[in-house]
Enzyme design. Structure first.
Site, short mmCIF file in Angstrom:
data_model
loop_
_atom_site.label_atom_id
_atom_site.label_comp_id
_atom_site.label_asym_id
_atom_site.label_seq_id
_atom_site.Cartn_x
_atom_site.Cartn_y
_atom_site.Cartn_z
N ASP A 147 -9.94 -5.18 -4.25
CA ASP A 147 -9.37 -3.81 -3.47
C ASP A 147 -10.14 -2.90 -3.70
O ASP A 147 -10.42 -2.44 -4.72
CB ASP A 147 -8.11 -3.63 -4.17
CG ASP A 147 -6.98 -2.64 -3.18
OD1 ASP A 147 -7.43 -1.86 -2.74
OD2 ASP A 147 -5.96 -3.10 -3.04
N SER A 179 0.97 -1.29 -0.07
CA SER A 179 0.13 -0.09 -0.06
C SER A 179 0.71 1.34 0.14
O SER A 179 1.49 1.33 -1.11
CB SER A 179 -1.07 -0.05 1.28
OG SER A 179 -2.02 0.95 0.89
N HIS A 238 -8.38 -4.76 0.30
CA HIS A 238 -6.86 -4.24 0.53
C HIS A 238 -6.55 -4.72 1.92
O HIS A 238 -5.16 -4.91 1.95
CB HIS A 238 -7.20 -2.87 0.34
CG HIS A 238 -5.91 -2.10 0.40
ND1 HIS A 238 -5.11 -1.86 -0.66
CD2 HIS A 238 -5.30 -1.34 1.37
CE1 HIS A 238 -4.36 -0.98 -0.50
NE2 HIS A 238 -4.34 -0.97 0.67
#
Ligand SMILES: *[C@@H]1O[C@H](CO)[C@@H](O)[C@H](O)[C@H]1NC(C)=O
Ligand SMILES: *[C@@H]1O[C@H](CO)[C@@H](O)[C@H](O)[C@H]1NC(C)=O
Ligand SMILES: *[C@@H]1O[C@H](CO)[C@@H](O)[C@H](O)[C@H]1NC(C)=O
Ligand SMILES: *[C@@H]1O[C@H](CO)[C@@H](O)[C@H](O)[C@H]1NC(C)=O
Length: 405
Positions: free
Chosen positions: A335, A188, A367
């Site tokens: 996601d 991320s 996610h």
């Protein structure tokens, strides 16, 4: 201590008199309160990656030191998103049974408040990946890649600070040889820094020879992330991204602040509370809010020219260079923070120009699940590239179901 002589050379060169060797009397202080976090006079004239200060990490890092003998903070010269001199700090962990291998591990700290910089936050909240990597005999480098302004989502700043942290660690050495293998890993916000580093490496740090990079939960387009999360549980990422990115660009920042409503439920004061939040706090505070409500002109303010010019130059992956190392990209198909199509597009663009990419799409989870579900695959890739057995040719995309358990 095994590497004390190497360290002393540096300390002498830097005219630092005191040396701590693992036992510390000092307690860590948040970066904004700790005078150690300042660049020395004339640092601008040093080459990017030059060590400006080095110290044994203060306080007690034992909770993450399970498989380490020592931890150091290194302050080094880097280059910000406007290509002006800047600096950043990294924390380097020395493994108990060192191999000639370095992992640059980018933590997704996703905050514009310097209190949440890894070099300070590691004391409270150490990712288990670090001890695991140390257990394999890898040195682990954990940069505060957002730099001195907490520039969350600023691609060029984050990429440069990551590359320069590797340069600084290679210079400090602590037993790493010139032939050491090294790779990057991030998820991320951490993948943002790692990916930008991979893109920028050839032009900015051509002497580096990275063995590879593992990139999870990529966010190739910051605007598309903001549109995806606004009104949803992770809406708090929008103020964090806006404040972080514009911290690099004063004109865009002035424009942003001028477009926030002065009155009403969703006003400037509420928005600016994000300046003092961790990512977890911001997500809790802004959950499910439509962030457009904070702006006089709604979301069109965020895509207006002064902002668009910086989201374009500093918030879109795939336009600053071609990674020269094999990539392992992993992503939850569902996601909810960054649409998977953006990652599909980035991967296929790089594959067409011969970047070697293993792309693993996980049909399970979102996610935040993929952060842990993707760890075994990323570790397998890193182990193969760092021991030299990875087949680093071609591209393959795979659909592999794994749950975060
Ligand atoms: C450091 O932290 C570890 C683990 O939390 C603890 O066991 C140890 O006693 C601490 N050391 C000192 C000197 O406080
Ligand atoms: C430390 O390394 C060993 C392997 O050498 C590993 O089994 C262990 O899980 C590591 N510790 C942590 C906390 O990850
Ligand atoms: C990034 O996302 C925005 C919003 O969806 C879109 O308008 C823009 O074209 C995207 N940029 C690229 C390079 O795909
Ligand atoms: C909040 O953050 C700003 C800068 O981002 C800082 O100047 C201020 O001291 C912080 N306030 C608190 C209460 O931490």
């Amino acid at each position: 201590m095994l590497f004390a002589s190497t360290l002393l050379v540096f300390l002498n060169a830097l005219s630092i008199t005191a040396m701590a060797t693992g036992k510390h009397d000092t307690e860590p202080m948040p970066p904004q309160d700790d005078p150690w976090y300042t660049a020395p006079y004339n640092y601008e004239y040093k080459q990017p990656g030059t060590i400006l200060r080095i110290r044994a990490a203060p306080g007690n890092l034992s909770s993450v030191m399970t498989n380490a003998t020592a931890a150091f903070n290194i302050l080094y010269r880097t280059t910000d998103s406007r290509y002006l001199p800047s600096w950043a700090v990294t924390t380097l962990f020395i493994p108990k049974h060192p191999k000639d291998v370095l992992l640059s591990y980018q933590i997704p700290y996703d905050s514009v408040d310097l209190t949440f910089s890894p070099s300070y936050q590691l004391y409270q909240d150490p990712p288990s990946d670090i001890s695991r990597a140390l257990g394999l005999g890898w040195y682990v480098n954990v940069p505060d890649y957002e730099g001195p302004l907490g520039s969350f989502t600023a691609g060029v700043m984050s990429g440069h600070a990551t590359l320069d942290s590797i340069r600084a660690v290679k210079a400090a050495a602590f037993g790493l040889t010139a032939n050491a293998k090294y790779a990057m890993w991030g998820y991320s916000g951490g993948a943002l820094a790692s990916e930008w580093a991979a893109e920028l490496q050839l032009q900015y740090a051509p002497e580096l020879k990275l063995s590879g990079a593992a990139l999870g939960g990529l966010t190739p387009n910051v605007t598309s992330v903001m549109l995806a999360v606004s009104g949803k549980p992770a809406a708090g990422l929008v103020p964090l991204a806006m404040l972080g990115l514009t911290s690099q660009f004063p004109e865009a920042e002035r424009y942003l602040l001028s477009r926030l409503k002065k009155q009403g439920t969703f006003n400037r004061d509420g928005f600016l509370k994000a300046r003092n939040y961790s990512s977890v706090q911001a997500v809790a505070a802004f959950a499910n809010q439509d962030i457009a409500d904070y702006f006089i002109g709604g979301f069109s303010d965020i895509t207006a020219p002064p902002i668009k010019s910086v989201t374009t130059s500093d918030g879109q992956m795939g336009y600053h260079g071609v990674p020269q190392m094999p990539l392992y990209v992993y992503k939850a198909v569902h996601d909810e923070v960054s649409p998977t199509v953006d990652t599909d597009t980035l991967v296929s663009k790089y594959c067409k120009i011969n970047v070697a990419i293993t792309y693993v799409r996980n049909p399970l989870g979102g996610h935040f699940d993929e952060w842990t579900a993707g760890v075994p695959g990323a570790m397998d890739f890193l182990q193969t590239i760092l021991t030299g057995t990875h087949d680093n040719t071609g591209c393959k995309t795979m659909e592999i179901a794994s749950s975060s358990g």
